[in-house]
Write an enzyme that holds these catalytic residues in place. Sequence first.
Site, PDB file in Angstrom:
ATOM      1  N   LYS A 160       0.863  -1.186   0.000  1.00  0.00           N
ATOM      2  CA  LYS A 160       0.000   0.000   0.000  1.00  0.00           C
ATOM      3  C   LYS A 160       0.897   1.233   0.000  1.00  0.00           C
ATOM      4  O   LYS A 160       1.575   1.534   0.981  1.00  0.00           O
ATOM      5  CB  LYS A 160      -0.914   0.002   1.223  1.00  0.00           C
ATOM      6  CG  LYS A 160      -1.915   1.152   1.226  1.00  0.00           C
ATOM      7  CD  LYS A 160      -2.845   1.036   2.428  1.00  0.00           C
ATOM      8  CE  LYS A 160      -3.855   2.170   2.473  1.00  0.00           C
ATOM      9  NZ  LYS A 160      -4.738   2.074   3.650  1.00  0.00           N
TER      10      LYS A 160
ATOM     11  N   LYS B   9      -2.074  -1.660  -3.887  1.00  0.00           N
ATOM     12  CA  LYS B   9      -2.911  -0.462  -3.883  1.00  0.00           C
ATOM     13  C   LYS B   9      -2.004   0.756  -3.929  1.00  0.00           C
ATOM     14  O   LYS B   9      -1.114   0.873  -3.076  1.00  0.00           O
ATOM     15  CB  LYS B   9      -3.773  -0.449  -2.619  1.00  0.00           C
ATOM     16  CG  LYS B   9      -4.685   0.758  -2.504  1.00  0.00           C
ATOM     17  CD  LYS B   9      -5.490   0.731  -1.198  1.00  0.00           C
ATOM     18  CE  LYS B   9      -6.388   1.953  -1.106  1.00  0.00           C
ATOM     19  NZ  LYS B   9      -7.150   1.997   0.158  1.00  0.00           N
TER      20      LYS B   9
END
Length: 330
Positions: free
Chosen positions: A201, A254
Site C-alpha cells: 500500500k 494499492k
Amino acid sequence: MSYPIVRHRRLRGSQAMRNLVRETRLSMHDFLYPLFVTEGTDVRSEIPSMPGVFHLSLDVLEAEIREIASLGIQGVLLFGVPSHKDEIGSEAYGHESIVQRATRAIKGWAPELLVVADTCLCQFTSHGHCGVVKKDERTNNAYVDNDLSLELLVKTAVSQAEAGADIIAPSNMMDGYVLAIRAGLDEAGFEHVPIMAYSVKYASSFYGPFRDAAHSTPQFGDRKTYQMDPANAREAIREAESDVREGADMLMVKPALAYMDIIRELKDQFDLPVVAYNVSAEYSMIKAAAAQGWIDERSIVLETLLGFKRAGADIVITYHAKDAARWLQG
C-alpha cells in the site's frame, strides 16, 4: 541444425478468432465492489468527487445489495462512515457499529454475496490516522503507537467476523498486523476466515476522493510513516513476503494503475491470489474525462480492468464494478 523461417499467421481476423485465442479474460466474477455505509435514514448521497458512488444508510442498502448480487459481482468491500468519532476509534469494533450492522443485514439479504470488511481505524478516529496517536514527551511530536493500535485492530477484526464477514481486509499497515489479526481470529474461533492483506500500500496521491468518501483525511501530518514510498519496488516484495509468513491468504497492491509492475512481481513471486485495488482517483479521472466527452468510458474502463488482469491480478476491487458487469453481459 538450422530451421527454415516460418511466417506465422496473425490470428486477429474475425471477432470469433480473437475470442478463441484470447490470453486474458475479464469477468464480473473478478470484481469486488466498495460500499460506503453510514448512519442515519434515507441517506443516498452521491460523493461529489466520485460520480455514481454513494453514502448509503442501512434502510436504503438492501436495493443496492440486490442489484450488486443480480449482476454476478462476487462480493462487496465495506467501509463504515460513523456518526461518532473519538481518539481510539471505538466505533470500529462495537457490536452495534455501522459495519457490523451492515454485515449482518447483507448476509440476511444475499447470503451468497461475500462481505469483505475493511479493518482500519482511520474512518473512526477523530484525528484520521489508522491507529492510536500518542505524543512523545521528549520531542512533543505525535506518533502512531503500533502495538496499542494492533490490540484495537484485532478487536475490530474479531467483531467483524462475529457479525458474519467472510474476509477480513486490514488496510492499516501497522507492523505485524497480519500476525496479530490471524492470532486473534484463531483464538476467537474464526480460523476459517481468510485475511486479504493490504501488503503493498503506497503513500499515494491517488487516494484523494476516497478520503472525501470515508471522511478519513488526517487532521495533522500524513501517513507516510506507515505507507510505502512510491519509488520502491523491492520493498514491495519484502512487505508481501512478511505478510505471507504471518499468515495472509491474499495479497493486495494499492493503487493499481501506476503499479502494474508490482502486481506482476507479486504474481510471479507468490502462490497466493493477488488483488488489485483500482482506487478512487483512478475511477474519478475516467469519470471526469468521460463527462467532458474526451474518452469512451466503456472501452477505457474495460481496457483498464483487463490490464490489471493481464498484469496478474486475480481479484479487482473497483468502483466501476457495476458498470463493467453490465457491459460484460451486454
